[in-house]
Design a protein around this motif. Structure first.
Motif, short mmCIF file in Angstrom:
data_model
loop_
_atom_site.label_atom_id
_atom_site.label_comp_id
_atom_site.label_asym_id
_atom_site.label_seq_id
_atom_site.Cartn_x
_atom_site.Cartn_y
_atom_site.Cartn_z
N LEU A 87 -30.26 -22.08 13.54
CA LEU A 87 -30.44 -20.65 13.74
C LEU A 87 -29.92 -20.25 15.12
CD1 LEU A 87 -34.07 -20.22 12.34
CD2 LEU A 87 -31.94 -19.48 11.26
N PRO A 88 -29.34 -19.07 15.22
CA PRO A 88 -28.91 -18.62 16.54
C PRO A 88 -30.10 -18.39 17.44
CG PRO A 88 -28.72 -16.85 14.93
CD PRO A 88 -29.04 -18.09 14.16
N SER A 89 -29.93 -18.63 18.72
CA SER A 89 -31.02 -18.45 19.68
C SER A 89 -31.35 -16.97 19.83
CB SER A 89 -30.61 -19.01 21.04
OG SER A 89 -31.57 -18.64 22.04
N PRO A 90 -32.64 -16.64 19.91
CA PRO A 90 -33.00 -15.24 20.14
C PRO A 90 -32.80 -14.83 21.60
CG PRO A 90 -34.97 -16.58 20.07
CD PRO A 90 -33.82 -17.50 19.74
N TYR A 91 -32.39 -15.78 22.44
CA TYR A 91 -32.24 -15.51 23.87
C TYR A 91 -30.77 -15.41 24.28
CZ TYR A 91 -37.18 -16.44 24.84
OH TYR A 91 -38.54 -16.38 24.88
N THR A 130 -40.62 -12.62 26.72
CA THR A 130 -39.45 -11.75 26.66
C THR A 130 -38.36 -12.25 27.59
OG1 THR A 130 -41.04 -9.93 26.42
CG2 THR A 130 -38.72 -9.33 26.68
N ARG A 159 -34.77 -12.34 26.01
CA ARG A 159 -34.85 -12.25 24.56
C ARG A 159 -34.12 -11.01 24.09
NH1 ARG A 159 -37.84 -14.26 20.34
NH2 ARG A 159 -39.00 -15.67 21.71
N ARG A 160 -33.27 -11.20 23.07
CA ARG A 160 -32.54 -10.09 22.50
C ARG A 160 -33.50 -9.24 21.67
NH1 ARG A 160 -26.90 -11.65 22.26
NH2 ARG A 160 -26.66 -13.86 22.79
N ARG A 183 -33.24 -16.24 31.05
CA ARG A 183 -33.10 -16.12 29.60
C ARG A 183 -33.80 -14.85 29.18
NH1 ARG A 183 -34.43 -20.95 25.96
NH2 ARG A 183 -32.49 -20.32 24.98
N ASP A 222 -41.35 -20.04 24.82
CA ASP A 222 -40.42 -19.34 23.94
C ASP A 222 -41.00 -18.07 23.33
OD1 ASP A 222 -38.47 -21.17 24.47
OD2 ASP A 222 -38.78 -22.36 22.67
N ARG A 223 -42.23 -17.73 23.68
CA ARG A 223 -42.81 -16.47 23.23
C ARG A 223 -42.57 -15.35 24.24
NH1 ARG A 223 -47.97 -15.69 22.12
NH2 ARG A 223 -47.52 -14.73 20.11
#
Length: 330
Positions: A21-25, A311, A328-329, A326, A308-309
């Motif tokens: 999965l693509p990173s959300p960051y 923003t 978060r998108r 990093r 990883d939770r």
């Protein structure tokens, strides 16, 4: 004789390989992040920074300009956007708009500098025109009193999730987020290592509330009936995790312990006054033991898994300087 051809059996079906999965960051270098300042002037002085910097942290004007000023600019955008969303929602529901504070969570390990991060953000946000009233509370005030912890055998687990009055903390933030005026929180003393009886901090409808602590990003736990409870992070509009390698954190903790012998531990009223007379070697051994027995297990089991939770993650290098960001998108 007829010839019989045998077709090999097809392999048993199995799970198809899936792409990661693509990173959300979005990962940014310090230089790329610093450019997001966009010529916003720095309003803090060296004295301001010295006043809010914790023991052992190395935060200077350059660090504030390149890391924390761009972050305060981003947060100002978030505050405006969230206020607009709130107005649209109340209009849709036909409700009378109420002032709803923007809530920021700041998490990270012991000795990583999260308290300094929270205080620097408070000072910067107070200087933005839309957020003149910024309050900061730490979750230390919601630790159970020592007598309560001792009766439950938890004094050696101070800082672990179970050592906090989690219901009281959740109620406090829920009330502030709901616009309740004059919400009070208990006060913790690092000198006595305990809750101060009768003392309180009053938060009265701020523009922004910053909540700083080890476990503020803890996820919800599942009850036996498969339902979940509300958690503190349900009330956050933005969250920051201050990160560093575990070995580096141990080094910073030991260094801070050595300095505390000459400052807080030297006070006869300090809970840790017995450590003031330790030699350097004795202090390093004592601090290392505390880290390995309490702080590192709590970090690995409870704090680090919440990274990883967040923003936004600020990653620090060995000199306490932020080396990477990093985000978060949305």
């Amino acid at each position: 004789m007829a010839r019989v051809s045998v077709t090999p059996a097809a392999p048993a079906p199995g799970p198809e390989p899936t792409a990661p999965l693509p990173s959300p960051y979005l990962d940014l270098t310090r230089e790329a992040w610093a450019a997001r300042r966009d010529d916003q002037p720095l309003s803090l002085t060296p004295d301001d920074i010295a006043r809010v910097t914790g023991l052992g942290d190395r935060v200077d004007l350059h660090e504030v300009e390149e890391v924390y000023l761009p972050l305060s600019r981003l947060l100002a955008f978030y505050v405006n956007a969230t206020a607009g969303l709130h107005r649209v929602t109340t209009d849709f529901l036909g409700e009378r708009p109420a002032k709803v504070p923007f809530v920021i969570g700041v998490a990270g390990s012991v000795a990583v500098g999260k308290s300094t991060t929270a205080r620097v953000l408070r000072e910067l946000l107070r200087r933005w025109p839309q957020t003149p009233r910024v309050d900061l509370i730490t979750t230390d005030g919601f630790l159970w009193p020592n007598a309560h912890l001792e009766s439950r055998g938890l004094l050696e687990r101070k800082g672990f999730p179970e050592s906090y009055d989690r219901r009281g903390l959740l109620r406090f933030v829920a009330d502030v987020k709901s616009g309740v005026p004059k919400v009070s929180a208990p006060v913790y003393s690092h000198l006595s290592y305990d809750i101060v009886p009768g003392a309180e901090i009053v938060v009265d409808q701020p523009d922004v509330l910053i909540v700083e602590g080890l476990n503020v990003l803890q996820p919800a736990t599942v009850r036996s009936d498969r339902s979940t409870r509300q958690v503190l992070s349900d009330y956050f509009d933005f969250s920051v995790y201050v990160d560093a390698p575990v070995d580096q954190l141990r080094t910073w903790y030991v260094e801070r312990f050595l300095r505390l012998r000459e400052t807080a531990f030297a006070d006869p009223d300090s809970y840790f006054h017995r450590y003031a007379a330790l030699t350097d070697d004795e202090a390093r051994e004592t601090a290392g033991g505390i880290w390995e027995r309490i702080n590192e297990p709590n970090l690995v089991k409870n704090v680090l898994p919440t990274r990883d939770r967040a923003t936004l993650v600020l990653t620090k290098g060995g000199d306490h300087k932020v080396t990477g960001i990093r985000l978060r998108r949305l």
